[in-house]
Design an enzyme around this catalytic site. Sequence first.
Site, PDB file in Angstrom:
ATOM      1  N   HIS A  49       0.837  -1.202   0.000  1.00 26.46           N
ATOM      2  CA  HIS A  49       0.000   0.000   0.000  1.00 26.46           C
ATOM      3  C   HIS A  49       0.871   1.251   0.000  1.00 26.46           C
ATOM      4  O   HIS A  49       1.916   1.311   0.647  1.00 26.46           O
ATOM      5  CB  HIS A  49      -1.010  -0.006   1.153  1.00 26.46           C
ATOM      6  CG  HIS A  49      -0.447   0.084   2.535  1.00 26.46           C
ATOM      7  ND1 HIS A  49      -0.181   1.283   3.149  1.00 26.46           N
ATOM      8  CD2 HIS A  49      -0.144  -0.872   3.455  1.00 26.46           C
ATOM      9  CE1 HIS A  49       0.262   1.062   4.382  1.00 26.46           C
ATOM     10  NE2 HIS A  49       0.298  -0.239   4.587  1.00 26.46           N
ATOM     11  N   ASP A  77       5.763   1.964   6.976  1.00 21.09           N
ATOM     12  CA  ASP A  77       4.501   1.253   6.807  1.00 21.09           C
ATOM     13  C   ASP A  77       3.693   2.062   5.797  1.00 21.09           C
ATOM     14  O   ASP A  77       3.028   3.020   6.169  1.00 21.09           O
ATOM     15  CB  ASP A  77       3.774   1.159   8.149  1.00 21.09           C
ATOM     16  CG  ASP A  77       2.413   0.506   8.056  1.00 21.09           C
ATOM     17  OD1 ASP A  77       2.074  -0.013   6.976  1.00 21.09           O
ATOM     18  OD2 ASP A  77       1.676   0.544   9.064  1.00 21.09           O
ATOM     19  N   GLU A 137      -5.104   1.974   2.543  1.00 19.96           N
ATOM     20  CA  GLU A 137      -5.047   0.790   3.411  1.00 19.96           C
ATOM     21  C   GLU A 137      -5.217   1.166   4.872  1.00 19.96           C
ATOM     22  O   GLU A 137      -5.857   0.440   5.645  1.00 19.96           O
ATOM     23  CB  GLU A 137      -3.707   0.060   3.198  1.00 19.96           C
ATOM     24  CG  GLU A 137      -3.613  -1.311   3.869  1.00 19.96           C
ATOM     25  CD  GLU A 137      -3.051  -1.277   5.285  1.00 19.96           C
ATOM     26  OE1 GLU A 137      -3.044  -2.341   5.948  1.00 19.96           O
ATOM     27  OE2 GLU A 137      -2.608  -0.199   5.744  1.00 19.96           O
ATOM     28  N   GLU A 138      -4.646   2.307   5.249  1.00 22.68           N
ATOM     29  CA  GLU A 138      -4.634   2.692   6.659  1.00 22.68           C
ATOM     30  C   GLU A 138      -6.005   3.091   7.193  1.00 22.68           C
ATOM     31  O   GLU A 138      -6.179   3.257   8.398  1.00 22.68           O
ATOM     32  CB  GLU A 138      -3.646   3.845   6.876  1.00 22.68           C
ATOM     33  CG  GLU A 138      -2.189   3.500   6.588  1.00 22.68           C
ATOM     34  CD  GLU A 138      -1.590   2.503   7.572  1.00 22.68           C
ATOM     35  OE1 GLU A 138      -2.323   2.051   8.479  1.00 22.68           O
ATOM     36  OE2 GLU A 138      -0.413   2.184   7.431  1.00 22.68           O
ATOM     37  N   HIS A 171       3.603   3.963  12.754  1.00 24.77           N
ATOM     38  CA  HIS A 171       2.521   4.893  13.087  1.00 24.77           C
ATOM     39  C   HIS A 171       2.982   5.959  14.085  1.00 24.77           C
ATOM     40  O   HIS A 171       2.212   6.407  14.940  1.00 24.77           O
ATOM     41  CB  HIS A 171       1.290   4.153  13.617  1.00 24.77           C
ATOM     42  CG  HIS A 171       0.571   3.381  12.561  1.00 24.77           C
ATOM     43  ND1 HIS A 171      -0.807   3.257  12.533  1.00 24.77           N
ATOM     44  CD2 HIS A 171       1.005   2.689  11.481  1.00 24.77           C
ATOM     45  CE1 HIS A 171      -1.166   2.521  11.492  1.00 24.77           C
ATOM     46  NE2 HIS A 171      -0.076   2.174  10.845  1.00 24.77           N
TER      47      HIS A 171
END
Length: 352
Positions: free
Chosen positions: A63, A179, A211-212, A319
């Site tokens: 992603h 990420d 995606e998140e 994150h």
Amino acid sequence: MKEIDLIKQLSTSFGPSGMEDDVVSVVKEEVSSFMDCKEDTMRNLIMHRKKETGKLHIHLDAHGDEVGFIIQAIKPNGLLRFLPLGGWICENVAAQKVWIKNREGKLVEGVVCSKPPHFTKKEERHKHLDFEDLLIDVGASSKEEVINEYGISIGSFAVPAVSCSYDEKHEMFLGKAFDCRIGCAALIQTLKDLEKKEIGKTISASISAQEEVGERGMKSVMQQIKPDLMICFEGCPADDTFEEEYMIQSALKKGPMLRHFDVSMITHPRFQRFALDIAKKYNIPVQESVRRGGGTNGGISHTCNIPTIVIGIPTRYAHTFYSYTSMQDYKHAVLLAEKIIEELNEKIYSEF
């Protein structure tokens, strides 16, 4: 572009959920010479190898979005109220610097406001923060200045203001958005390496959006292509700085992580076993995990009757504004994906 420079550029690129355009542009520049590239309306980048060479169709995904923020409102004094895009802990956001993309596409620096200790009451110092307690300051003094001079409006997107760096001696990257930008880099390198080989298989790939915020882009991708198998690259949260030793399942420099379970999927047991056997056959270090939380795009593809595995590249402090990831783990993830693809055939697939 050299791998180190590509990873640095991908990490630094502006790309919160819903605004992945810059990441897509970087990927297209790297692969368009040998992959047919198409963007859909969600800003998913879907790629097909120009030379289809076999019936077995394997899809690669990573992603492109990162956790970020969106401007909700502008106060009369010029401070910006904002909401999270993806999972954040508020305490990690306060007093950090952000980039806001304005109407002209330029990045405006801002700071997440934090009250100085001189004005903080005793009962406030131990209060759990919420996003309602946070504001962004770009240095303006009025709402009109924010709109007219800075070009920022409701709906503007923001991300951590962090440029990626690389420590050559220790082969470590420090940056934001690993990420899943380290997964994007692994996907690109895998495609490049496969292009040099005759593998007898059809290869497609995606840099998926959003995606998140609920794997939304992958839902769209799965409506457009129907592969036989999928390998999902991820920048997975490393746990080697806070877990007891026996619980560490995604340490830096111990190899990519093959995840058996998270809240979004139970990994296809036969495909997972095959991947673990390939790692053993080629002496590729890997880690196995069972996660009580988290989720990936594999949570969408496996419910579309597509056997899916997740190759996670450990990322410390996912994150947050700053993360570490290792070149060593990245290279092993690429090698593992390539060997899995090379060894797969229709007979093995039929047994899944």
